[in-house]
Design an enzyme around this catalytic site. Sequence first.
Site, PDB file in Angstrom:
ATOM      1  N   ARG A 162       0.842  -1.215   0.000  1.00  0.00           N
ATOM      2  CA  ARG A 162       0.000   0.000   0.000  1.00  0.00           C
ATOM      3  C   ARG A 162       0.876   1.264   0.000  1.00  0.00           C
ATOM      4  O   ARG A 162       0.564   2.259   0.655  1.00  0.00           O
ATOM      5  CB  ARG A 162      -0.953   0.018   1.214  1.00  0.00           C
ATOM      6  CG  ARG A 162      -1.884  -1.146   1.286  1.00  0.00           C
ATOM      7  CD  ARG A 162      -2.878  -1.197   0.118  1.00  0.00           C
ATOM      8  NE  ARG A 162      -3.617  -2.423   0.171  1.00  0.00           N
ATOM      9  CZ  ARG A 162      -3.230  -3.561  -0.430  1.00  0.00           C
ATOM     10  NH1 ARG A 162      -2.131  -3.585  -1.178  1.00  0.00           N
ATOM     11  NH2 ARG A 162      -3.933  -4.656  -0.321  1.00  0.00           N
ATOM     12  N   SER A 237     -10.669  -0.935   3.966  1.00  0.00           N
ATOM     13  CA  SER A 237      -9.793  -1.125   5.133  1.00  0.00           C
ATOM     14  C   SER A 237      -9.298   0.225   5.623  1.00  0.00           C
ATOM     15  O   SER A 237      -8.659   0.955   4.860  1.00  0.00           O
ATOM     16  CB  SER A 237      -8.585  -1.977   4.766  1.00  0.00           C
ATOM     17  OG  SER A 237      -9.017  -3.187   4.231  1.00  0.00           O
ATOM     18  N   GLU A 333      -4.605   3.356   6.483  1.00  0.00           N
ATOM     19  CA  GLU A 333      -4.416   3.157   5.041  1.00  0.00           C
ATOM     20  C   GLU A 333      -5.131   4.300   4.307  1.00  0.00           C
ATOM     21  O   GLU A 333      -4.684   4.784   3.286  1.00  0.00           O
ATOM     22  CB  GLU A 333      -5.022   1.810   4.634  1.00  0.00           C
ATOM     23  CG  GLU A 333      -4.933   1.541   3.143  1.00  0.00           C
ATOM     24  CD  GLU A 333      -5.466   0.167   2.734  1.00  0.00           C
ATOM     25  OE1 GLU A 333      -5.185  -0.834   3.422  1.00  0.00           O
ATOM     26  OE2 GLU A 333      -6.169   0.107   1.716  1.00  0.00           O
TER      27      GLU A 333
HETATM   28  C1  LIG Z   1     -15.584  -0.780  -0.053  1.00  0.00           C
HETATM   29  C2  LIG Z   1     -14.127  -0.490  -0.363  1.00  0.00           C
HETATM   30  C3  LIG Z   1     -13.251  -1.543  -0.580  1.00  0.00           C
HETATM   31  C4  LIG Z   1     -11.897  -1.316  -0.865  1.00  0.00           C
HETATM   32  N1  LIG Z   1     -11.067  -2.369  -1.068  1.00  0.00           N
HETATM   33  C5  LIG Z   1      -9.766  -2.173  -1.375  1.00  0.00           C
HETATM   34  C6  LIG Z   1      -8.894  -3.287  -1.630  1.00  0.00           C
HETATM   35  O1  LIG Z   1      -9.304  -4.446  -1.611  1.00  0.00           O
HETATM   36  N2  LIG Z   1      -7.592  -3.017  -1.894  1.00  0.00           N
HETATM   37  C7  LIG Z   1      -7.105  -1.746  -1.958  1.00  0.00           C
HETATM   38  O2  LIG Z   1      -5.911  -1.602  -2.210  1.00  0.00           O
HETATM   39  N3  LIG Z   1      -7.906  -0.673  -1.716  1.00  0.00           N
HETATM   40  C8  LIG Z   1      -9.216  -0.851  -1.435  1.00  0.00           C
HETATM   41  N4  LIG Z   1     -10.039   0.225  -1.198  1.00  0.00           N
HETATM   42  C9  LIG Z   1      -9.474   1.601  -1.227  1.00  0.00           C
HETATM   43  C10 LIG Z   1      -9.660   2.342  -2.575  1.00  0.00           C
HETATM   44  O3  LIG Z   1     -10.649   1.740  -3.352  1.00  0.00           O
HETATM   45  C11 LIG Z   1      -8.366   2.401  -3.385  1.00  0.00           C
HETATM   46  O4  LIG Z   1      -7.329   2.953  -2.615  1.00  0.00           O
HETATM   47  C12 LIG Z   1      -8.540   3.219  -4.678  1.00  0.00           C
HETATM   48  O5  LIG Z   1      -7.410   3.066  -5.505  1.00  0.00           O
HETATM   49  C13 LIG Z   1      -8.748   4.707  -4.405  1.00  0.00           C
HETATM   50  O6  LIG Z   1      -9.074   5.319  -5.643  1.00  0.00           O
HETATM   51  P1  LIG Z   1      -9.851   6.687  -5.722  1.00  0.00           P
HETATM   52  O7  LIG Z   1      -9.816   7.127  -7.152  1.00  0.00           O
HETATM   53  O8  LIG Z   1     -11.171   6.573  -5.098  1.00  0.00           O
HETATM   54  O9  LIG Z   1      -8.878   7.604  -4.840  1.00  0.00           O
HETATM   55  P2  LIG Z   1      -9.215   8.941  -4.018  1.00  0.00           P
HETATM   56  O10 LIG Z   1      -9.837   8.561  -2.716  1.00  0.00           O
HETATM   57  O11 LIG Z   1      -9.931   9.929  -4.865  1.00  0.00           O
HETATM   58  O12 LIG Z   1      -7.733   9.476  -3.740  1.00  0.00           O
HETATM   59  C14 LIG Z   1      -6.826   8.781  -2.924  1.00  0.00           C
HETATM   60  C15 LIG Z   1      -5.500   9.567  -2.867  1.00  0.00           C
HETATM   61  O13 LIG Z   1      -4.890   9.601  -4.144  1.00  0.00           O
HETATM   62  C16 LIG Z   1      -4.741  10.948  -4.626  1.00  0.00           C
HETATM   63  N5  LIG Z   1      -5.082  10.889  -6.069  1.00  0.00           N
HETATM   64  C17 LIG Z   1      -6.305  10.635  -6.626  1.00  0.00           C
HETATM   65  N6  LIG Z   1      -6.217  10.614  -7.958  1.00  0.00           N
HETATM   66  C18 LIG Z   1      -4.914  10.861  -8.269  1.00  0.00           C
HETATM   67  C19 LIG Z   1      -4.181  10.981  -9.508  1.00  0.00           C
HETATM   68  N7  LIG Z   1      -4.783  10.826 -10.700  1.00  0.00           N
HETATM   69  N8  LIG Z   1      -2.855  11.253  -9.427  1.00  0.00           N
HETATM   70  C20 LIG Z   1      -2.230  11.400  -8.232  1.00  0.00           C
HETATM   71  N9  LIG Z   1      -2.869  11.317  -7.048  1.00  0.00           N
HETATM   72  C21 LIG Z   1      -4.190  11.042  -7.062  1.00  0.00           C
HETATM   73  C22 LIG Z   1      -5.718  11.772  -3.799  1.00  0.00           C
HETATM   74  O14 LIG Z   1      -5.290  13.121  -3.688  1.00  0.00           O
HETATM   75  C23 LIG Z   1      -5.683  11.040  -2.467  1.00  0.00           C
HETATM   76  O15 LIG Z   1      -4.556  11.417  -1.710  1.00  0.00           O
HETATM   77  C24 LIG Z   1     -11.410   0.028  -0.918  1.00  0.00           C
HETATM   78  C25 LIG Z   1     -12.296   1.092  -0.702  1.00  0.00           C
HETATM   79  C26 LIG Z   1     -13.645   0.836  -0.433  1.00  0.00           C
HETATM   80  C27 LIG Z   1     -14.582   1.991  -0.240  1.00  0.00           C
END
Ligand SMILES: Cc1cc2nc3c(=O)[nH]c(=O)nc-3n(C[C@H](O)[C@H](O)[C@H](O)COP(=O)(O)OP(=O)(O)OC[C@H]3O[C@@H](n4cnc5c(N)ncnc54)[C@H](O)[C@@H]3O)c2cc1C
Length: 337
Positions: A162, A237, A333
């Site tokens: 992560r 998580s 995380e």
């Molecule tokens: C129900 C649920 C289950 C999940 N299961 C998992 C799992 O099994 N494994 C796992 O690893 N994660 C899991 N996650 C966490 C999440 O889905 C991941 O971390 C996902 O990649 C986040 O993507 P996002 O676009 O929503 O990020 P955001 O929440 O929008 O952003 C996260 C971070 O990244 C930055 N960011 C966003 N976009 C960019 C970009 N284009 N360039 C640079 N920085 C950027 C943001 O500023 C922020 O700091 C889960 C979440 C939920 C709600």
Amino acid sequence: MTIQHNFSLKKYNTFGIEAKAKEFVAVHSTDELKSVLQIHQKKPKFVLGGGSNMLLTQDIEALVIHIDLKGKKVFKEDDDFVWIESMAGENWHEFVLWTVNQNFGGLENMSLIPGNVGTTPVQNIGAYGTEIKDTFVSCEAMNIATQEMKTFAKEACHFGYRESIFKQEVRNQYIITSVIFKLTKRNHKINTSYGDITKELDKQNVITPTLKDISNAVIAIRQSKLPDPKELGNSGSFFKNPIISKVDFDKIHALHPEMPHYVVSENEVKVPAGWLIEKAGFKGKRFGDAGIHKNQALVLVNYGNATGQEILNVSKDIQATILKEFGIAIETEVNVI
Ligand SMILES: Cc1cc2nc3c(=O)[nH]c(=O)nc-3n(C[C@H](O)[C@H](O)[C@H](O)COP(=O)(O)OP(=O)(O)OC[C@H]3O[C@@H](n4cnc5c(N)ncnc54)[C@H](O)[C@@H]3O)c2cc1C
């Protein structure tokens, strides 16, 4: 490309927290992104993907740039592999399903993870024995200060559990605009080693699983275990599984021989944070509208109108208790904003 003021982010974060962006803009192309960064050079900026890995504890006094760049294509291919380039704003799960339906292998174990493709390298997302680093080739990213594009090859990303360079060395310096994955076209490496995948395939009478079978099994397991953010606000998580020294592990294990664990190296052991939280008595507890999920101690939830601060307080309480009871510091995380 309109800038919106005092914009509610409630629908833009999977915790469903009511927080406002002082200014908000959605960008749909790299040209739009470049001009937003140029025009608003002096303003502080905040990058938003799908909002599934953040806890908003306050309004955002910055220009929130929502990454909505769409598109995917075959970048190149040979007899065995295909290189797919996806723009950052594509929805990850839809992208995974598309690869599975094309019979391109490598992402199927990461079905149903929320968020955008462009965010996947940020924390090297992973699930069911697979991480993004296993298929990641490179990503393109725009420097926020200079708007220059830079290619980050896999080795440059310093992927860890992560973790990546985007959370550390170049944090808040780049916006990822597209990602290239190398996927198999044949001789797929079917990975059923982790979690309940084999059990789920047995249940469905699948003997020789296809990519689609694995994806379906993962979807079924996740739906049975994890709350759907559309129904119950959460961010997956909340904590990372701590990696502790073998010396510390031996001491704790002597007191709790039933503690599950995973040997990382000769000197390090990974312990499930969910087990520690459950053991400390937090599973299913509710404090107002903030709480810990009844089936998944690792998932903090918003029962309706919790504030980010209330959820943060619960998380701090958990961290302090785990430290006191087990001597283990657990890290979040989720990005706390
Ligand atoms: C129900 C649920 C289950 C999940 N299961 C998992 C799992 O099994 N494994 C796992 O690893 N994660 C899991 N996650 C966490 C999440 O889905 C991941 O971390 C996902 O990649 C986040 O993507 P996002 O676009 O929503 O990020 P955001 O929440 O929008 O952003 C996260 C971070 O990244 C930055 N960011 C966003 N976009 C960019 C970009 N284009 N360039 C640079 N920085 C950027 C943001 O500023 C922020 O700091 C889960 C979440 C939920 C709600």
